[in-house]
Design an enzyme around this catalytic site. Sequence first.
Site, PDB file in Angstrom:
ATOM      1  N   ARG A 137     -18.940 -23.345 -14.982  1.00 56.26           N
ATOM      2  CA  ARG A 137     -19.318 -24.000 -13.722  1.00 56.26           C
ATOM      3  C   ARG A 137     -20.695 -24.652 -13.861  1.00 56.26           C
ATOM      4  O   ARG A 137     -20.880 -25.816 -13.490  1.00 56.26           O
ATOM      5  CB  ARG A 137     -19.323 -22.979 -12.588  1.00 56.26           C
ATOM      6  CG  ARG A 137     -19.941 -23.509 -11.283  1.00 56.26           C
ATOM      7  CD  ARG A 137     -19.744 -22.565 -10.098  1.00 56.26           C
ATOM      8  NE  ARG A 137     -20.275 -21.228 -10.320  1.00 56.26           N
ATOM      9  CZ  ARG A 137     -20.129 -20.205  -9.476  1.00 56.26           C
ATOM     10  NH1 ARG A 137     -19.444 -20.356  -8.353  1.00 56.26           N
ATOM     11  NH2 ARG A 137     -20.635 -19.021  -9.747  1.00 56.26           N
ATOM     12  N   GLU A 313     -14.484  -7.386  -0.630  1.00 57.02           N
ATOM     13  CA  GLU A 313     -15.396  -8.490  -0.322  1.00 57.02           C
ATOM     14  C   GLU A 313     -14.873  -9.175   0.935  1.00 57.02           C
ATOM     15  O   GLU A 313     -13.669  -9.239   1.148  1.00 57.02           O
ATOM     16  CB  GLU A 313     -15.425  -9.468  -1.503  1.00 57.02           C
ATOM     17  CG  GLU A 313     -16.489 -10.544  -1.382  1.00 57.02           C
ATOM     18  CD  GLU A 313     -16.650 -11.333  -2.676  1.00 57.02           C
ATOM     19  OE1 GLU A 313     -17.089 -10.743  -3.691  1.00 57.02           O
ATOM     20  OE2 GLU A 313     -16.335 -12.526  -2.671  1.00 57.02           O
TER      21      GLU A 313
HETATM   22  C1  3EB Z   1     -22.033 -11.479  -5.148  1.00 57.52           C
HETATM   23  O1  3EB Z   1     -22.614 -11.377  -4.075  1.00 57.52           O
HETATM   24  C2  3EB Z   1     -20.550 -11.302  -5.124  1.00 57.52           C
HETATM   25  O2  3EB Z   1     -19.721 -16.887  -8.158  1.00 57.52           O
HETATM   26  O3  3EB Z   1     -19.251 -18.297  -6.564  1.00 57.52           O
HETATM   27  C3  3EB Z   1     -19.662 -13.986  -4.081  1.00 57.52           C
HETATM   28  C4  3EB Z   1     -19.547 -15.308  -3.672  1.00 57.52           C
HETATM   29  C5  3EB Z   1     -19.718 -13.682  -5.438  1.00 57.52           C
HETATM   30  C6  3EB Z   1     -19.486 -16.354  -4.629  1.00 57.52           C
HETATM   31  C7  3EB Z   1     -19.499 -17.152  -6.972  1.00 57.52           C
HETATM   32  C8  3EB Z   1     -19.644 -14.731  -6.385  1.00 57.52           C
HETATM   33  C9  3EB Z   1     -19.541 -16.049  -5.982  1.00 57.52           C
HETATM   34  O4  3EB Z   1     -22.644 -11.666  -6.215  1.00 57.52           O
HETATM   35  C10 3EB Z   1     -19.814 -12.283  -5.911  1.00 57.52           C
END
Ligand code: 3EB
Length: 321
Positions: A137, A313
């Site tokens: 990404r 989540e």
């Molecule tokens: C975190 O808070 C959980 O890599 O785009 C949440 C939202 C998480 C987006 C991303 C990863 C992503 O780290 C993981």
Amino acid sequence: MTSPPAASARLRITHTDDGDALIRFDFGSGPASPLRIPCPALGASGLCETWHGGEITESAETCGAAWAHGEHYALVAISVEEVGGDVEHAAELAYERLLTCVRPSAHPFLLRIWNYFGAINDGDGDGERYRRFCVGRARGVDGMFNDPPPAATAIGGDIDPDGAACVQVIALCARAPAIALENPRQTPAWRYPREFGPVSPGFSRGALLDADTDRPRLLASGTASIVGHVSQHVGNVAAQLRESLANLDSLLAEGEKKCGRAFPLVNCETLRVYLRHSDDLVLAQAVIRDSGIPAEQVLYLRGDVCRRELDVEIEGVFVAA
Ligand code: 3EB
């Protein structure tokens, strides 16, 4: 004079399959498509999440891509097949293609992105598929992407035994930028320490949309049981969900600070709860019932959090009071 809220809202979310949708997320089974989320709905089946953005002037789906254009908002969804399990390269291509579509368009700003791919926690250390996705990404995006990054979700979906493994990227784009939000209880993801991977994840904790209208909306990114940068309550899904809700509360308060409008939990327009283990459904429903979020707005989906030690989540959309 103010017009009625529904008429003036630039965006509106329902859980029915009605009308001229900008984005119609589909959680069912069936042939792969750029808007079919590989996270099956738990409990009630046949649920969808439909994002309305007014009149759609153009929409199409072809060759692993889908798009729709409204006045203020646009959807762009891109699926890229992983060749030989190379999730890093697929993520890089997906983001390159996304930005090639979006930047020269009438809706060049990325507000909110959903990322889905299978086996997100396979591999160890920096070889973990989620971390390789983050590397791809970061390589695929342009200089504008992380300044500030969009709100996002990254979740591991079920693997289709008959289908090709794909990285799916779905983006809500707009004519004008949103206000990016960070969460005072959480380290910004772009500042995560090295132990979480070679490249920090590029996402903001939330996005505040339409702050110039009478109906601002707050889009909460994937929110897990993380305080600072540390995972909390490992092994206890109910406590993880309560911590995620505390993070959500704190994000909603941050939104209020930014625009002077409150975002009460009861104004939840949609909430997704991703559960690693379908067996945790009843427990999760009980925690959500105590939160004040209306049960009819909540979708429970089976999905893998990108931190392997976490089991739940949440993400959602809240309308200003
Ligand atoms: C975190 O808070 C959980 O890599 O785009 C949440 C939202 C998480 C987006 C991303 C990863 C992503 O780290 C993981």
